[in-house]
Design an enzyme around this catalytic site. Structure first.
Site, PDB file in Angstrom:
ATOM      1  N   PHE A   8      -8.115   0.687   4.883  1.00 31.70           N
ATOM      2  CA  PHE A   8      -8.029  -0.179   5.883  1.00 31.70           C
ATOM      3  C   PHE A   8      -8.133  -1.772   5.360  1.00 31.70           C
ATOM      4  O   PHE A   8      -9.173  -2.062   4.769  1.00 31.70           O
ATOM      5  CB  PHE A   8      -9.067  -0.056   7.125  1.00 31.70           C
ATOM      6  CG  PHE A   8      -8.858  -0.842   8.311  1.00 31.70           C
ATOM      7  CD1 PHE A   8      -7.738  -1.031   9.150  1.00 31.70           C
ATOM      8  CD2 PHE A   8      -9.746  -1.733   8.743  1.00 31.70           C
ATOM      9  CE1 PHE A   8      -7.686  -1.903  10.104  1.00 31.70           C
ATOM     10  CE2 PHE A   8      -9.799  -2.498   9.840  1.00 31.70           C
ATOM     11  CZ  PHE A   8      -8.619  -2.683  10.696  1.00 31.70           C
ATOM     12  N   ASN A  49      -5.994  -3.149   3.362  1.00 30.96           N
ATOM     13  CA  ASN A  49      -5.004  -3.010   2.201  1.00 30.96           C
ATOM     14  C   ASN A  49      -3.522  -2.849   2.906  1.00 30.96           C
ATOM     15  O   ASN A  49      -3.285  -1.552   3.200  1.00 30.96           O
ATOM     16  CB  ASN A  49      -5.592  -1.904   1.250  1.00 30.96           C
ATOM     17  CG  ASN A  49      -4.592  -1.842   0.111  1.00 30.96           C
ATOM     18  OD1 ASN A  49      -3.572  -2.027   0.123  1.00 30.96           O
ATOM     19  ND2 ASN A  49      -5.051  -1.271  -0.933  1.00 30.96           N
ATOM     20  N   VAL A  50      -2.716  -3.830   2.748  1.00 26.99           N
ATOM     21  CA  VAL A  50      -1.751  -3.697   3.407  1.00 26.99           C
ATOM     22  C   VAL A  50      -0.646  -2.586   3.003  1.00 26.99           C
ATOM     23  O   VAL A  50      -0.166  -1.790   3.780  1.00 26.99           O
ATOM     24  CB  VAL A  50      -0.796  -4.865   3.513  1.00 26.99           C
ATOM     25  CG1 VAL A  50       0.574  -4.813   4.283  1.00 26.99           C
ATOM     26  CG2 VAL A  50      -1.623  -6.153   4.313  1.00 26.99           C
ATOM     27  N   ASN A  74     -12.298  -2.122 -10.150  1.00 31.19           N
ATOM     28  CA  ASN A  74     -13.357  -1.898  -9.367  1.00 31.19           C
ATOM     29  C   ASN A  74     -14.277  -0.996  -9.738  1.00 31.19           C
ATOM     30  O   ASN A  74     -15.211  -0.541  -9.028  1.00 31.19           O
ATOM     31  CB  ASN A  74     -12.823  -1.093  -7.825  1.00 31.19           C
ATOM     32  CG  ASN A  74     -11.755  -2.143  -7.033  1.00 31.19           C
ATOM     33  OD1 ASN A  74     -10.585  -1.766  -7.280  1.00 31.19           O
ATOM     34  ND2 ASN A  74     -12.130  -3.209  -6.868  1.00 31.19           N
ATOM     35  N   GLU A 130     -17.647  -4.286  -5.030  1.00 29.55           N
ATOM     36  CA  GLU A 130     -16.333  -3.743  -5.450  1.00 29.55           C
ATOM     37  C   GLU A 130     -16.029  -4.297  -6.919  1.00 29.55           C
ATOM     38  O   GLU A 130     -14.672  -4.199  -7.227  1.00 29.55           O
ATOM     39  CB  GLU A 130     -15.337  -4.461  -4.745  1.00 29.55           C
ATOM     40  CG  GLU A 130     -15.403  -4.203  -3.098  1.00 29.55           C
ATOM     41  CD  GLU A 130     -14.968  -2.832  -2.683  1.00 29.55           C
ATOM     42  OE1 GLU A 130     -13.702  -2.357  -3.199  1.00 29.55           O
ATOM     43  OE2 GLU A 130     -15.561  -2.069  -2.086  1.00 29.55           O
ATOM     44  N   HIS A 180      -9.352  -8.236  -1.964  1.00 30.71           N
ATOM     45  CA  HIS A 180     -10.197  -8.249  -3.028  1.00 30.71           C
ATOM     46  C   HIS A 180      -9.814  -9.891  -3.464  1.00 30.71           C
ATOM     47  O   HIS A 180      -8.642 -10.262  -3.258  1.00 30.71           O
ATOM     48  CB  HIS A 180      -9.995  -7.443  -4.202  1.00 30.71           C
ATOM     49  CG  HIS A 180     -10.493  -6.247  -3.950  1.00 30.71           C
ATOM     50  ND1 HIS A 180      -9.978  -4.916  -4.359  1.00 30.71           N
ATOM     51  CD2 HIS A 180     -11.890  -5.642  -3.660  1.00 30.71           C
ATOM     52  CE1 HIS A 180     -10.553  -3.906  -4.235  1.00 30.71           C
ATOM     53  NE2 HIS A 180     -11.752  -4.322  -3.673  1.00 30.71           N
ATOM     54  N   CYS A 231      -5.682  -4.725 -10.866  1.00 29.79           N
ATOM     55  CA  CYS A 231      -6.617  -3.799 -10.380  1.00 29.79           C
ATOM     56  C   CYS A 231      -6.607  -2.797 -11.431  1.00 29.79           C
ATOM     57  O   CYS A 231      -7.752  -2.002 -11.407  1.00 29.79           O
ATOM     58  CB  CYS A 231      -5.645  -3.146  -9.102  1.00 29.79           C
ATOM     59  SG  CYS A 231      -5.249  -4.413  -7.683  1.00 29.79           S
TER      60      CYS A 231
END
Ligand code: SUG
Length: 445
Positions: free
Chosen positions: A23, A25-26, A110, A174, A250, A371
């Site tokens: 939730f 994170n589109v 992360n 994170e 993030h 990422c």
């Protein structure tokens, strides 16, 4: 002392799937329950590692984690044989089964926060595994991340790997996704910039209204303490809560830094001028001038930055002193971003090259080039002291491609997570991988 940056990319695991678990994170939310292709995802990631290694950039990998997480499933009352546990979880809570199968450790930004030896009080490279406690499917990653980091960076003369912070909202952490190191060069003391989304113990501080702020100021301060960072060279900056509410979950979705350059969107920080001022002062203390490369909203709206992942790029120093920006191919498909990038490389900035990759499988879960990697700056002695089996070479690339071809499925539907055969396949794949990487004790099967 001279040092070189290694990027440790996450090798995508065989259970890569789209479960809509994040939730805020589109991309994760928009692709929920579509079919994934774990084989293609792993090959896309390996192609990026191979290409960057071939260009001479320091490149290594972190292994995928053991899945499904039977410990999680058993701890919440799904008991019996492995097959019974899977059948019960699939029937009663498919979403929790998806959490137990998540391949999210692929996003190694992360996995931990890393401070190189040039910054720490004891002259060692420090790692703190991120607790990722905002999301159930990620909250257990730190156990295996710590184990993998300790196996790779075993030599305590050079390295310290700290356990994750307490897994409670006050210490939401994170990892390197909210941490950027700015410096004159990788081997000398740098400025460590921690970007946080909210403050647990200051109710008056601004916070997002719609989506969660996953990183707290308290967590960032704790990591800096554990790593023995000096106060003058540590900067805490609040992320703009409004962009978190627009899908910037993030900081590395809205800013990226390398050496003395900070490439960022004008809306990234709660107080842009204050942030730049703090960075300039701290950098002056290490003999560096901040090169702030600002992207205006008028050129690239936040929605386009999120859709293209322009800032989730890797900014890499080249031998000629210039920098390359490693971007996902989506950047060329969003008109405002493509136009901006054309101007950027032609315009005489520090960035004079774009290197793009097809990372569509990862991107569909909200994970771009940045990422997928954890940066670790290492001196020659430190690089020699780490485990060598994870360093990307042509030979390792070919071995891993063959391993992926042998073990990975090319289609995974949400319902497939209930198939007990999948658990056996993942286990066999990882068992072989630990031998390929020369890390026999990596998994606790
Ligand atoms: O934590 N997506 C990841 C993406 C992480 C991106 N990392 C950085 N920005 N550094 C996350 O939101 C989606 C999993 C799913 O929905 O199945 C997910 O976990």
């Amino acid at each position: 002392m001279s040092a070189r940056e290694f990027n440790f990319d996450g090798l995508v695991g065989p259970s890569h799937n789209y479960a809509g678990l994040s939730f805020g994170n589109v991309a994760s939310f928009s692709n929920v329950k579509s079919a994934s292709n774990p084989k293609l995802a792993a090959l896309q990631g390996l192609a990026k590692m191979r290409a960057l290694a071939a260009r001479g950039f320091g490149q290594a990998l972190l292994p995928p984690q053991d899945r499904p997480n039977f410990r999680l499933l058993r701890s919440i009352g799904f008991i019996g044989t492995d097959a019974e546990v899977l059948a019960k979880a699939a029937k009663e809570s498919p979403v929790i089964l998806a959490c137990a199968y998540s391949a999210s450790p692929m996003w190694t930004a992360n996995a931990a926060t890393v401070s190189p030896s040039a910054d720490s009080a004891d002259g060692r490279t420090h790692f703190t595994a991120a607790n990722l406690n905002n999301k159930l499917h990620r909250a257990f990653e730190h156990e295996q991340s710590t184990r993998a980091l300790r196996a790779i960076f075993k030599d305590e003369k050079h390295f310290a790997v700290h356990d994750a912070l307490p897994g409670t909202p006050a210490f939401g952490d994170e990892g390197a996704a909210n941490h950027t190191r700015l410096c004159k060069d990788h081997g000398s003391s740098g400025v460590e910039m921690f970007v946080y989304g909210r403050t647990e113990f200051d109710a008056s501080a601004p916070a997002p209204k719609k989506y969660p702020a996953r990183q707290t100021l308290e967590a960032s301060q704790a990591v800096a303490r554990l790593h023995g960072l000096s106060a003058e060279r540590t900067v805490y900056i609040q992320q703009n809560p409004d962009v978190i509410d627009q899908g910037v979950f993030h900081n590395d979705v809205i800013a990226v830094g390398n050496a003395n350059a900070l490439f960022y969107h004008e809306q990234a920080f709660a107080d842009e001028a204050g942030a730049l001022d703090q960075l300039r002062r701290a950098l002056a203390g290490v003999g560096a001038d901040l090169n702030a490369i600002r992207v205006d909203t008028a050129r690239v709206p936040v929605a386009d930055a999120v859709a293209s992942y322009l800032f989730n790029s890797q900014l890499l120093s080249k031998a000629d002193g210039k920098m390359a920006l490693v971007i996902p191919q989506e950047c060329q498909e969003v008109a405002s971003v493509a136009a901006y990038l054309d101007g950027l490389v032609a315009g005489g900035s520090a960035i004079d090259e774009l290197i793009h990759f097809d990372l569509r499988q990862s991107m569909r879960n909200g994970g771009g080039p940045a990422c997928l990697r954890l940066r670790v700056a290492l001196t020659d002695a430190e690089a020699a002291a780490m485990h060598q089996g994870v360093v990307m070479t042509e030979a390792l690339y070919h071995t891993l491609v063959a391993w992926v071809e042998k073990h990975y499925r090319d289609r995974l539907d949400p319902a497939d997570l209930a198939d007990p055969q999948l658990a056996i396949e993942v286990h066999n794949a990882l068992d072989e991988l630990s031998r390929i990487l020369g890390l026999p004790g990596l998994y606790d099967f």
